[in-house]
Write an enzyme that holds these catalytic residues in place. Structure first.
Site, short mmCIF file in Angstrom:
data_model
loop_
_atom_site.label_atom_id
_atom_site.label_comp_id
_atom_site.label_asym_id
_atom_site.label_seq_id
_atom_site.Cartn_x
_atom_site.Cartn_y
_atom_site.Cartn_z
N ASP A 1 0.30 -9.85 1.73
CA ASP A 1 1.07 -9.11 2.73
C ASP A 1 0.96 -9.72 4.13
OD1 ASP A 1 1.44 -7.38 0.58
OD2 ASP A 1 -0.15 -6.02 1.21
N GLY B 1 -6.01 -6.07 -4.34
CA GLY B 1 -5.05 -6.79 -5.19
C GLY B 1 -5.37 -8.27 -5.26
N GLY C 1 -8.08 -3.16 3.97
CA GLY C 1 -8.68 -1.96 3.38
C GLY C 1 -10.07 -2.24 2.85
O1 F6P Z 1 -1.36 -5.44 -1.05
C1 F6P Z 1 -0.87 -6.29 -2.04
C2 F6P Z 1 0.22 -5.62 -2.86
O2 F6P Z 1 0.71 -6.57 -3.78
C3 F6P Z 1 1.36 -5.02 -2.04
O3 F6P Z 1 2.26 -5.97 -1.57
C4 F6P Z 1 1.92 -4.04 -3.03
O4 F6P Z 1 2.56 -2.99 -2.36
C5 F6P Z 1 0.68 -3.54 -3.77
O5 F6P Z 1 -0.32 -4.53 -3.57
C6 F6P Z 1 0.88 -3.32 -5.25
O6 F6P Z 1 -0.29 -2.78 -5.77
P1 F6P Z 1 -0.63 -2.71 -7.32
O7 F6P Z 1 -1.11 -4.05 -7.77
O8 F6P Z 1 -1.69 -1.67 -7.41
O9 F6P Z 1 0.64 -2.33 -8.03
#
Ligand code: F6P
Length: 358
Positions: free
Chosen positions: A140, A12, A116
């Site tokens: 996070d 992300g 990850g």
């Molecule tokens: O790990 C970062 C994060 O923003 C988390 O806080 C959230 O749960 C997730 O990614 C959201 O992922 P995506 O951008 O795939 O919706």
């Protein structure tokens, strides 16, 4: 001899990624005379033939310090070992990515990513004889060994500002306003913004909540003449009875989301309070990086290039005790950093009379 460095952003996005790229380019070119190549969209650029890269120079990275997102693009769906194909199957494409890396003639690859991405890229590096160095980023703040990660503080600022704004409208209407924030399985954004933004209730995944206790706190406040309450809830919280809330997004993947509405329903049905929910979502990842994220990103970028010069591969730069310290990637990712229920921030919240739902 001059080295050739690749750099990618993975997982992300968050605020401060471009500041890190800028620092890498300035230091690598200005101090060491290296070449720097930005890889498109995390590891996906390594699957293209020729690999999709762009040479980064001091000219084409100008102005990046203030910008959100990542100029390189990113994805959280590019796992080389389980790559999602259009027909829905998962394919091991690790060998193609390794070949992409070697085709570029890179001496080292800088990976700006969360736990990850660092784990996956390390596995790829071991399989393919690649030299990688990690730079931690994540809103996070859950990477065990580093006290700071790029993007976290900007997310906290955004969530705090949201609480500051909600305060006045909550008071005007005598409502219970609920702010749902991100953070995956760690409640760092909620606890930090909750304390800084004066929340009355902070719910984090590390402490299962009891809706009765939350309601009792709101009723107690009313009895003290405080007609409104602010609740901040981390997306992955669990009630004492149940599991967390997830939604299916895109191609059958699930993401946390929706717990704010669930808590609102619980509060309304228990004590008849008027509730409204704000889901901050991806606003927490966007926008101009906070000064501390620009600073951390710059320090990490410079330190990562120094590791390339020293050929200290398979390491990640971390922030510890006011300094940047490099540690083996393996050590950095072995521990997932959640909020310590006995730690300073939880004690602070309790000391301030904030309800934590237990
Ligand atoms: O790990 C970062 C994060 O923003 C988390 O806080 C959230 O749960 C997730 O990614 C959201 O992922 P995506 O951008 O795939 O919706």
């Amino acid at each position: 001899m001059g080295k050739r460095i690749g750099i990618l952003t993975s997982g992300g996005d968050c605020a401060g990624l471009n500041a890190a790229i800028r620092a890498v380019v300035y230091h690598a070119i200005g101090t060491y005379g290296y070449e720097v190549f930005g890889i498109h969209q995390a590891t996906l650029g390594l699957l293209e033939r020729p690999p999709k890269v762009k040479e980064l120079t001091r000219t084409n990275i100008r102005g990046l310090l203030l910008t959100g997102g990542t100029i390189l693009g990113t994805t959280n769906k590019g796992d080389p070992f389980a790559y999602p194909m259009p027909d829905g199957t998962l394919l091991d494409r690790s060998q193609e990515m390794i070949e992409g890396y070697h085709q570029l003639g890179l001496d080292a690859l800088l990976v700006i990513g969360g736990d990850g991405s660092l784990a996956i890229l390390r596995k790829l590096a071991q399989q393919g004889n690649m030299n990688i160095i990690g730079i931690p980023k994540t809103i996070d703040n859950d990477i065990g060994i580093t006290e700071r990660s790029i993007g976290f503080q900007t997310a906290v600022n955004i969530a705090t500002e949201a609480l500051d704004r909600l305060q006045f409208t909550a008071a005007s209407h005598s409502r219970v306003l609920i702010l749902e924030v991100m953070g995956r399985d760690a409640g760092h954004i909620a606890i930090s913004a909750g304390i800084a933004g004066g929340a009355d209730v902070i719910l984090i995944p590390e402490i299962p909540y009891d809706i009765q206790k939350v309601c009792k706190h709101i009723v107690n406040r009313r009895e003290l003449g405080k007609s409104y309450s602010l609740v901040i809830v981390s997306e992955a919280v669990k009630s004492v009875e149940g599991g967390s809330m997830t939604n299916v997004v895109g191609l059958g993947e699930s993401r946390y989301g929706g717990i704010g509405q669930e808590i609102a329903k619980g509060i309304t049905s228990e004590i008849g309070a008027e509730t409204r929910v704000t889901v901050l979502g991806h606003t927490q990842r966007g926008g101009i990086p906070a000064p501390i994220d620009r600073l951390v990103a710059s320090a990490f970028g410079v330190a990562a290039v120094d590791l390339v010069a020293q050929e200290m591969y398979d390491h990640v730069v971390t922030w510890q005790h006011r300094q940047v310290v490099s540690v083996p990637i393996e050590k950095a990712i072995e521990h997932y950093q959640t909020v310590n229920p006995e730690g300073t921030l939880v004690k602070t919240a309790r000391g301030l009379g904030i309800c934590l739902g237990d």
